[in-house]
Design a protein around this motif. Structure first.
Motif, mmCIF file in Angstrom:
data_model
loop_
_atom_site.group_PDB
_atom_site.id
_atom_site.type_symbol
_atom_site.label_atom_id
_atom_site.label_comp_id
_atom_site.label_asym_id
_atom_site.label_seq_id
_atom_site.Cartn_x
_atom_site.Cartn_y
_atom_site.Cartn_z
ATOM 1 N N SER A 212 9.960 -10.739 4.376
ATOM 2 C CA SER A 212 10.125 -12.084 3.822
ATOM 3 C C SER A 212 9.398 -12.248 2.489
ATOM 4 C CB SER A 212 9.598 -13.120 4.814
ATOM 5 O OG SER A 212 8.225 -12.882 5.103
ATOM 6 N N LEU A 213 8.647 -11.229 2.077
ATOM 7 C CA LEU A 213 7.920 -11.295 0.811
ATOM 8 C C LEU A 213 8.730 -10.752 -0.352
ATOM 9 C CD1 LEU A 213 4.381 -10.103 2.001
ATOM 10 C CD2 LEU A 213 5.390 -12.399 2.088
ATOM 11 N N ARG A 214 9.939 -10.287 -0.096
ATOM 12 C CA ARG A 214 10.751 -9.691 -1.160
ATOM 13 C C ARG A 214 10.938 -10.607 -2.370
ATOM 14 N NH1 ARG A 214 14.071 -5.324 0.196
ATOM 15 N NH2 ARG A 214 14.697 -5.386 -1.987
ATOM 16 N N PRO A 215 11.095 -11.940 -2.200
ATOM 17 C CA PRO A 215 11.228 -12.792 -3.393
ATOM 18 C C PRO A 215 10.049 -12.677 -4.353
ATOM 19 C CG PRO A 215 11.888 -14.014 -1.442
ATOM 20 C CD PRO A 215 11.295 -12.729 -0.954
ATOM 21 N N LEU A 216 8.870 -12.368 -3.850
ATOM 22 C CA LEU A 216 7.689 -12.270 -4.709
ATOM 23 C C LEU A 216 7.737 -11.054 -5.624
ATOM 24 C CD1 LEU A 216 4.936 -13.185 -2.082
ATOM 25 C CD2 LEU A 216 5.885 -14.670 -3.856
ATOM 26 N N GLU A 217 8.620 -10.088 -5.321
ATOM 27 C CA GLU A 217 8.709 -8.889 -6.142
ATOM 28 C C GLU A 217 9.190 -9.196 -7.556
ATOM 29 O OE1 GLU A 217 11.098 -6.087 -3.982
ATOM 30 O OE2 GLU A 217 9.366 -5.340 -2.847
ATOM 31 N N SER A 218 9.916 -10.300 -7.732
ATOM 32 C CA SER A 218 10.399 -10.650 -9.064
ATOM 33 C C SER A 218 9.250 -10.895 -10.031
ATOM 34 C CB SER A 218 11.280 -11.904 -8.996
ATOM 35 O OG SER A 218 10.526 -13.028 -8.553
ATOM 36 N N LEU A 219 8.095 -11.254 -9.503
ATOM 37 C CA LEU A 219 6.924 -11.496 -10.343
ATOM 38 C C LEU A 219 5.871 -10.420 -10.187
ATOM 39 C CD1 LEU A 219 5.416 -13.350 -12.314
ATOM 40 C CD2 LEU A 219 4.532 -14.600 -10.326
ATOM 41 N N PRO A 231 -4.839 -6.070 14.088
ATOM 42 C CA PRO A 231 -6.061 -6.761 14.485
ATOM 43 C C PRO A 231 -7.293 -5.999 14.016
ATOM 44 C CG PRO A 231 -5.141 -5.602 16.352
ATOM 45 C CD PRO A 231 -4.159 -5.427 15.233
ATOM 46 N N SER A 232 -8.398 -6.688 13.856
ATOM 47 C CA SER A 232 -9.551 -6.095 13.179
ATOM 48 C C SER A 232 -10.143 -4.906 13.918
ATOM 49 C CB SER A 232 -10.630 -7.161 12.972
ATOM 50 O OG SER A 232 -11.012 -7.759 14.197
ATOM 51 N N ARG A 233 -10.089 -4.898 15.235
ATOM 52 C CA ARG A 233 -10.692 -3.789 15.985
ATOM 53 C C ARG A 233 -9.890 -2.502 15.842
ATOM 54 N NH1 ARG A 233 -14.882 -4.653 19.436
ATOM 55 N NH2 ARG A 233 -15.392 -6.807 20.014
ATOM 56 N N MET A 234 -8.570 -2.637 15.674
ATOM 57 C CA MET A 234 -7.710 -1.478 15.485
ATOM 58 C C MET A 234 -6.560 -1.887 14.573
ATOM 59 S SD MET A 234 -5.857 0.966 18.314
ATOM 60 C CE MET A 234 -7.437 1.528 18.933
ATOM 61 N N PRO A 235 -6.798 -1.962 13.251
ATOM 62 C CA PRO A 235 -5.795 -2.548 12.348
ATOM 63 C C PRO A 235 -4.515 -1.731 12.265
ATOM 64 C CG PRO A 235 -7.631 -1.595 11.122
ATOM 65 C CD PRO A 235 -8.025 -1.556 12.555
ATOM 66 N N VAL A 236 -3.402 -2.423 12.505
ATOM 67 C CA VAL A 236 -2.069 -1.813 12.486
ATOM 68 C C VAL A 236 -1.166 -2.503 11.469
ATOM 69 C CG1 VAL A 236 0.005 -1.332 13.852
ATOM 70 C CG2 VAL A 236 -2.258 -1.101 14.907
ATOM 71 N N PHE A 237 -1.278 -3.821 11.349
ATOM 72 C CA PHE A 237 -0.337 -4.602 10.566
ATOM 73 C C PHE A 237 -0.957 -5.087 9.253
ATOM 74 C CE2 PHE A 237 0.795 -5.299 15.053
ATOM 75 C CZ PHE A 237 2.035 -4.680 15.048
ATOM 76 N N ALA A 238 -0.170 -5.034 8.184
ATOM 77 C CA ALA A 238 -0.610 -5.471 6.845
ATOM 78 C C ALA A 238 -0.240 -6.933 6.653
ATOM 79 C CB ALA A 238 0.016 -4.596 5.769
ATOM 80 N N LEU A 239 -0.932 -7.840 7.347
ATOM 81 C CA LEU A 239 -0.623 -9.266 7.248
ATOM 82 C C LEU A 239 -1.240 -9.910 6.016
ATOM 83 C CD1 LEU A 239 -1.036 -10.479 10.949
ATOM 84 C CD2 LEU A 239 0.953 -9.459 9.830
ATOM 85 N N ASP A 240 -2.345 -9.359 5.530
ATOM 86 C CA ASP A 240 -3.071 -9.932 4.405
ATOM 87 C C ASP A 240 -2.731 -9.163 3.136
ATOM 88 O OD1 ASP A 240 -5.070 -11.783 5.988
ATOM 89 O OD2 ASP A 240 -5.027 -9.861 7.026
ATOM 90 N N ARG A 241 -2.582 -9.895 2.019
ATOM 91 C CA ARG A 241 -2.130 -9.257 0.786
ATOM 92 C C ARG A 241 -2.888 -9.773 -0.432
ATOM 93 N NH1 ARG A 241 2.622 -6.347 0.886
ATOM 94 N NH2 ARG A 241 3.205 -5.853 3.040
ATOM 95 N N ILE A 242 -2.942 -8.926 -1.463
ATOM 96 C CA ILE A 242 -3.463 -9.311 -2.772
ATOM 97 C C ILE A 242 -2.484 -8.796 -3.817
ATOM 98 C CG2 ILE A 242 -5.343 -9.080 -4.434
ATOM 99 C CD1 ILE A 242 -7.270 -8.654 -2.147
ATOM 100 N N PHE A 243 -1.920 -9.707 -4.622
ATOM 101 C CA PHE A 243 -0.980 -9.358 -5.681
ATOM 102 C C PHE A 243 -1.523 -9.854 -7.023
ATOM 103 C CE2 PHE A 243 2.237 -10.346 -2.150
ATOM 104 C CZ PHE A 243 2.274 -9.032 -1.708
ATOM 105 N N GLY A 244 -1.044 -9.247 -8.106
ATOM 106 C CA GLY A 244 -1.450 -9.701 -9.428
ATOM 107 C C GLY A 244 -0.340 -9.585 -10.449
ATOM 108 N N TRP A 245 -0.361 -10.477 -11.427
ATOM 109 C CA TRP A 245 0.519 -10.426 -12.596
ATOM 110 C C TRP A 245 -0.327 -10.609 -13.835
ATOM 111 C CZ3 TRP A 245 1.410 -13.241 -16.892
ATOM 112 C CH2 TRP A 245 2.507 -12.860 -17.669
ATOM 113 N N PRO A 246 -0.116 -9.847 -14.882
ATOM 114 C CA PRO A 246 0.864 -8.782 -15.076
ATOM 115 C C PRO A 246 0.655 -7.618 -14.097
ATOM 116 C CG PRO A 246 -0.105 -9.464 -17.170
ATOM 117 C CD PRO A 246 -0.921 -10.075 -16.100
ATOM 118 N N ARG A 247 1.715 -6.906 -13.839
ATOM 119 C CA ARG A 247 1.649 -5.819 -12.873
ATOM 120 C C ARG A 247 0.663 -4.752 -13.339
ATOM 121 N NH1 ARG A 247 8.246 -5.465 -11.901
ATOM 122 N NH2 ARG A 247 8.488 -7.720 -11.558
ATOM 123 N N GLY A 248 -0.128 -4.293 -12.393
ATOM 124 C CA GLY A 248 -1.116 -3.272 -12.704
ATOM 125 C C GLY A 248 -2.515 -3.801 -12.934
ATOM 126 N N VAL A 249 -2.673 -5.137 -13.011
ATOM 127 C CA VAL A 249 -4.019 -5.666 -13.251
ATOM 128 C C VAL A 249 -4.851 -5.672 -11.973
ATOM 129 C CG1 VAL A 249 -3.240 -7.077 -15.180
ATOM 130 C CG2 VAL A 249 -3.331 -8.076 -12.902
#
Length: 291
Positions: A212-219, A231-249
Motif C-alpha cells: 500500500s506504500l507504492r504511491p509514495l514511490e513517486s516522491l 515484533p521487537s523480540r523477534m523482528p520479522v515485519f518491516a512496519l516502520d519506515r524512514i524515507f527522504g527526498w531528494p532521493r539518497g539524502v
C-alpha cells in the motif's frame, strides 16, 4: 504472534533452530526475502544528523509493564537529532501524553508543540521531538480511513537549512493506507519545495505490487525494502519506515536492536542518517513534479 517453538513445551527449542534460522523461516512463510546483515551505524559526518522513528506502544513493554522511563533510555541509546514517536498519548478518553518528557529533555530533546491539549504530546498519538531547530509551521493532518489516524507535517529551520518532516501512523487496512499515502503526498505538494523526511509506523509489511506504500514511490523512490522492526523480540515485519527526498539524502536505515529495546515496546525503533548538505544541493522544484 505465537512463537514458532511454542508447541515444544516450556519454550524448548528444537535442535538446529537458532534464532537466526527461525527468523529466516518466519520471513519465508510470509514471502519476505532474507534480510542482509547490517553493520552498526558509523559516526555521523559533519553534515549529517541522526533521525529515528519509534512506536512506543503507549510505553507498555513486552513484559506488559508501563515504563516511560525505559522508553526514554532506549531513545538515549540512539541519540537522535529528530525523533518521531507513535502512540505517545492515551488513545481513549482524555488524550494525555505518556512520555517522560523530563528524561527526554535531559537527552537534549524537546517536544514540537503538536498537541492541542496542555498535557498532550502528539496528534493522534504522533509526537515529534528535536534536538535543535526552530519549528516554522505545524500542520495536523486527519488521515482518511476506517479508524481515527493522523499525521503531523512540520517545517523546521535547522542550522543547515529548512527541512519538512512528516510523522505518520497509518491504519491497519490496506485500502485505508492507500488513501492515507495519497493524502500525505497531496499535503507535501501544496507546500514549497524543500528537503522532506517522512517517518513513522506505516503498518505495511508486503513488498512489491501489493504494498500500500507504492504511491509514495513517486516522491521517495523504492519502498520495497525496510529493516524488520516488529515484533521487537523477534523482528520479522518491516512496519516502520524512514524515507527522504531528494532521493539518497537518507542512508543507513536500520533497526535499533538493543536488549532494552526488545523489552521496552513491541516495536524496535528505526534510525538513519540524514545529510542536509546533500538535500540542499538538489535542484529545486522537484517536489511538485514528483508528487
Amino acid at each position: 504472534m505465537t512463537p514458532p517453538d511454542a508447541s515444544h513445551g516450556r519454550g524448548r527449542r528444537p535442535a538446529g533452530h537458532a534464532p537466526a534460522t527461525r527468523l529466516s523461516e518466519l520471513r519465508g512463510r510470509h514471502g519476505l526475502s532474507v534480510l542482509p546483515s547490517v553493520p552498526p551505524l558509523p559516526p555521523p559526518g559533519p553534515d549529517e544528523i541522526t533521525v529515528a522513528s519509534y512506536n512506543v506502544h503507549k510505553c507498555v513493554g513486552t513484559d506488559r509493564r508501563f515504563d516511560p522511563g525505559r522508553i526514554a533510555q532506549v531513545i538515549a541509546e540512539i541519540q537522535p537529532d529528530i525523533l518521531a514517536v507513535q502512540e505517545a498519548d492515551r488513545r481513549f478518553g482524555r488524550r494525555i501524553g505518556l512520555l517522560d518528557t523530563q528524561a527526554l529533555q535531559q537527552s537534549g530533546l524537546s517536544l514540537v508543540p503538536v498537541s492541542r491539549l496542555p498535557d498532550g504530546h502528539g496528534w493522534h498519538g504522533n509526537a515529534l521531538l528535536v534536538r535543535r531547530g526552530t519549528p516554522l509551521e505545524v500542520q495536523r493532518l486527519a488521515l482518511p480511513g476506517a479508524e481515527p489516524r493522523g499525521a503531523v507535517l512540520t517545517e523546521i529551520e535547522l542550522p543547515a537549512g529548512k527541512l519538512r518532516i512528516v510523522a505518520a501512523h497509518f491504519g491497519l487496512l490496506r485500502r485505508c493506507r492507500l488513501r492515507q499515502a495519497a493524502t500525505i503526498l497531496e499535503a507535501i505538494a501544496r507546500g514549497t519545495s524543500m528537503p522532506t523526511l517522512m517517518l513513522g509506523d506505516l503498518n505495511e509489511w508486503r513488498p512489491g505490487p501489493r504494498s500500500s506504500l507504492r504511491p509514495l514511490e513517486s516522491l521517495f523512490g523504492s519502498v520495497a525494502f525496510g529493516p524488520a522492526s516488529f515484533p521487537s523480540r523477534m523482528p520479522v515485519f518491516a512496519l516502520d519506515r524512514i524515507f527522504g527526498w531528494p532521493r539518497g539524502v537518507v542512508r543507513d536505515v536500520q533497526a535499533h536492536n538493543s536488549s532494552l529495546a526488545r523489552i521496552a515496546s513491541d516495536h524496535l525503533p528505526l534510525k538513519a542518517r540524514l545529510s542536509l548538505a546533500a538535500a540542499h544541493a538538489a535542484p529545486s522544484g522537484e517536489v511538485a513534479a514528483a508528487a
